[in-house]
Each structure stands twice: as C-alpha cells, then as structure tokens.
Design a protein around this motif. Structure first.
Motif, PDB file in Angstrom:
ATOM      1  N   GLU A   1      43.512  33.647 -27.418  1.00 49.27           N
ATOM      2  CA  GLU A   1      42.495  33.992 -26.424  1.00 49.27           C
ATOM      3  C   GLU A   1      41.216  33.177 -26.593  1.00 49.27           C
ATOM      4  O   GLU A   1      40.397  33.109 -25.670  1.00 49.27           O
ATOM      5  N   ASN A   2      41.058  32.572 -27.760  1.00 48.29           N
ATOM      6  CA  ASN A   2      39.856  31.784 -28.021  1.00 48.29           C
ATOM      7  C   ASN A   2      40.124  30.286 -27.999  1.00 48.29           C
ATOM      8  O   ASN A   2      39.300  29.500 -28.452  1.00 48.29           O
ATOM      9  N   CYS A   3      41.279  29.895 -27.443  1.00 47.33           N
ATOM     10  CA  CYS A   3      41.602  28.481 -27.277  1.00 47.33           C
ATOM     11  C   CYS A   3      41.291  28.051 -25.845  1.00 47.33           C
ATOM     12  O   CYS A   3      41.357  28.847 -24.908  1.00 47.33           O
ATOM     13  N   ASP A   4      40.926  26.794 -25.669  1.00 47.78           N
ATOM     14  CA  ASP A   4      40.561  26.269 -24.350  1.00 47.78           C
ATOM     15  C   ASP A   4      41.748  25.693 -23.593  1.00 47.78           C
ATOM     16  O   ASP A   4      41.826  25.805 -22.361  1.00 47.78           O
ATOM     17  N   PHE A   5      42.661  25.044 -24.309  1.00 48.25           N
ATOM     18  CA  PHE A   5      43.793  24.364 -23.684  1.00 48.25           C
ATOM     19  C   PHE A   5      45.056  24.641 -24.485  1.00 48.25           C
ATOM     20  O   PHE A   5      44.991  24.955 -25.688  1.00 48.25           O
ATOM     21  N   PHE A   6      46.203  24.512 -23.830  1.00 46.02           N
ATOM     22  CA  PHE A   6      47.484  24.782 -24.469  1.00 46.02           C
ATOM     23  C   PHE A   6      48.396  23.576 -24.241  1.00 46.02           C
ATOM     24  O   PHE A   6      48.600  23.143 -23.107  1.00 46.02           O
ATOM     25  N   ILE A   7      48.926  23.036 -25.327  1.00 44.03           N
ATOM     26  CA  ILE A   7      49.717  21.815 -25.251  1.00 44.03           C
ATOM     27  C   ILE A   7      51.070  22.012 -25.943  1.00 44.03           C
ATOM     28  O   ILE A   7      51.209  22.852 -26.840  1.00 44.03           O
ATOM     29  N   ASN A   8      52.042  21.226 -25.505  1.00 43.40           N
ATOM     30  CA  ASN A   8      53.348  21.274 -26.151  1.00 43.40           C
ATOM     31  C   ASN A   8      53.877  19.868 -26.370  1.00 43.40           C
ATOM     32  O   ASN A   8      53.300  18.886 -25.904  1.00 43.40           O
ATOM     33  N   ILE A   9      54.959  19.791 -27.109  1.00 40.64           N
ATOM     34  CA  ILE A   9      55.679  18.536 -27.304  1.00 40.64           C
ATOM     35  C   ILE A   9      56.985  18.650 -26.522  1.00 40.64           C
ATOM     36  O   ILE A   9      57.829  19.488 -26.849  1.00 40.64           O
ATOM     37  N   PRO A  10      57.172  17.854 -25.463  1.00 39.74           N
ATOM     38  CA  PRO A  10      58.416  17.935 -24.681  1.00 39.74           C
ATOM     39  C   PRO A  10      59.633  17.687 -25.564  1.00 39.74           C
ATOM     40  O   PRO A  10      59.626  16.786 -26.408  1.00 39.74           O
ATOM     41  N   MET A  11      60.665  18.493 -25.379  1.00 38.58           N
ATOM     42  CA  MET A  11      61.887  18.378 -26.164  1.00 38.58           C
ATOM     43  C   MET A  11      63.020  17.905 -25.262  1.00 38.58           C
ATOM     44  O   MET A  11      63.160  18.381 -24.129  1.00 38.58           O
TER      45      MET A  11
END
Length: 246
Positions: free
Chosen positions: A213-223
């Motif tokens: 809840e205190n993060c600004d952005f959400f990122i992933n590594i495409p699999m």
C-alpha cells in the motif's frame, strides 16, 4: 552462529569458507582464526601473518562444530558483529548520488537468498539495503559466505518498521517500485531515472499488504517458459542490472 560476548561487549560471530574469510581478513576485524590441521592455502596464511594473528590448528570435527556443519573449506574465523547503518545515515549516503538506488527486503527468510541479494547489490553498485529486524533472516555466517564477502561493502540498515521506512524514503524524494508477478508493467519498460527504491517480498507470500500500500509502482519480469516466477535472488539480479544498464 553466535559466540559468547567478550568483556561484556557485543557477541562475536563465526564466518567460514576460504573466500569469505580472506575478504574479512583484508577488510574487517578478525579476532581469532581456526585452520584445519595441514591447511596450506597460502593467501589465507599470508593474510593471517599480516594481521599478526596466531591461528589455531584444529581437527575437521572441531571446524564442523564451529561452522555449524557449513562448508568451511578448512577455515573458520571469529569476527566482530556484522556492520549495519542506521536508516538516516544510509539514506543520507545514498542521496550523495544523483540517482541513488536502495533495495527494501520484506521478510526474506532464506539466508542463501539474502546472501545472493547482497552479492548482487555489490555487483551492480546498489546504494543500500533496508531489511526488518524480525520475521526475516538476519545477517549470519551463511549469508556472509553466500555473499562471498560482499557483506563488507554493501550498506545495510535494519529497521523495526518497513512502512515507516518507506514513508521516510518518499519524503526524501524516492519513488517506490514493488516487484510483483501480478504487476501490469514490465521492469524493462521503466526508465528508473529518479531516486529509486525496489521492494522485494518474501519467498512464499510475496510483499505484505501494508508494504504494498506504500509503493508507488508495481513491476514484473515477463516470463516466457513453463515456470511462473523466479526466486527473489534471481529477480534482484535482473532488476539491478536493468537499473544500472538502462
């Protein structure tokens, strides 16, 4: 593994393995060193002589006990507490760079993962790591060995409240990115051109709700293969590499 304290001071720690011990001989405080009978690694023997230590030659069984069954490679050293920084100092030091990068670890429980993350942080010149003081593996001999001595060079702050730490980082101008396989943005689409915090979560349950809840952005590594995710140490290497080679 902890040792009893010396003259009422903080307890000492054992580290083991040839590369970790040699790194600590070269850059830290070694109070005692134990070598297996017949030990002949000249780099370590020379470093011991330079530090004017009197090595104790002991049996394999004794080293197994001192290393708690770890792969000691014939050498165990007794060192001071692993050095950590307070949060304000870590942030102040990081902000001396134009675009600093800090990693936040939310309940990493495997010492091998923590050691690998520290090693990756050193390899890609990450400016610091922030981790919890509980519900999280702490700095120990296994972490040190897996880091191959990088624990001597990476600044680590230990805090009792990651949420408060993230709020402080935001106030200092950092943007918070959470690594999550459920995120919609791929890591390689991000420029990382501002003071950056990367949050890595627990090996099983990921990042806790309050931290998310205190993060600004959400990122992933495409699999692209058959497995759905990478372990957290591998993830950190890929993200750190992207940040430093963007």
């Amino acid at each position: 593994m902890r040792n009893g304290n010396r003259n009422g001071q903080e307890p000492l720690n054992y580290i083991y393995g040839r590369i970790p011990v040699l790194e600590y001989l070269n850059s830290g405080h070694v109070y005692d060193i134990f070598l297996q009978n017949g030990f002949s690694e000249q780099k370590i023997i020379s470093a011991v002589k330079q530090r004017k230590l009197n090595p104790k030659y002991v049996t394999l069984e004794k080293l197994n006990i001192l290393s708690n069954g770890g792969n000691h490679q014939g050498v165990v050293a007794l060192i001071d507490q692993y050095k950590t920084f307070d949060l304000d100092t870590l942030i102040k030091n990081a902000k001396q760079k134009s675009c600093p990068v800090i990693a936040v670890l939310d309940e990493i429980n495997d010492p091998h993962n923590l050691g690998a993350i520290v090693r990756n942080a050193d390899a890609f010149s990450i400016d610091g790591i922030i981790m919890k003081d509980r519900h999280q593996v702490q700095l120990n001999s296994t972490v040190y060995k897996v880091s191959t001595g990088a624990l001597n060079y990476v600044k680590i702050a230990v805090t009792n409240n990651l949420v408060n730490a993230l709020k402080k980082l935001k106030n200092e101008g950092f943007w918070i990115y959470a690594c999550s396989q459920n995120a919609s943005s791929a890591y390689n689409e991000i420029l990382f051109d501002r003071p950056t915090v990367i949050v890595f979560g627990n090996e099983g349950k990921g990042i806790s709700r309050l931290v998310l809840e205190n993060c600004d952005f959400f990122i992933n590594i495409p699999m692209y293969g058959h497995v759905e995710s990478l372990n957290v140490a591998s993830t950190s290497a890929i993200i750190f590499s992207r940040i430093k080679n963007k």
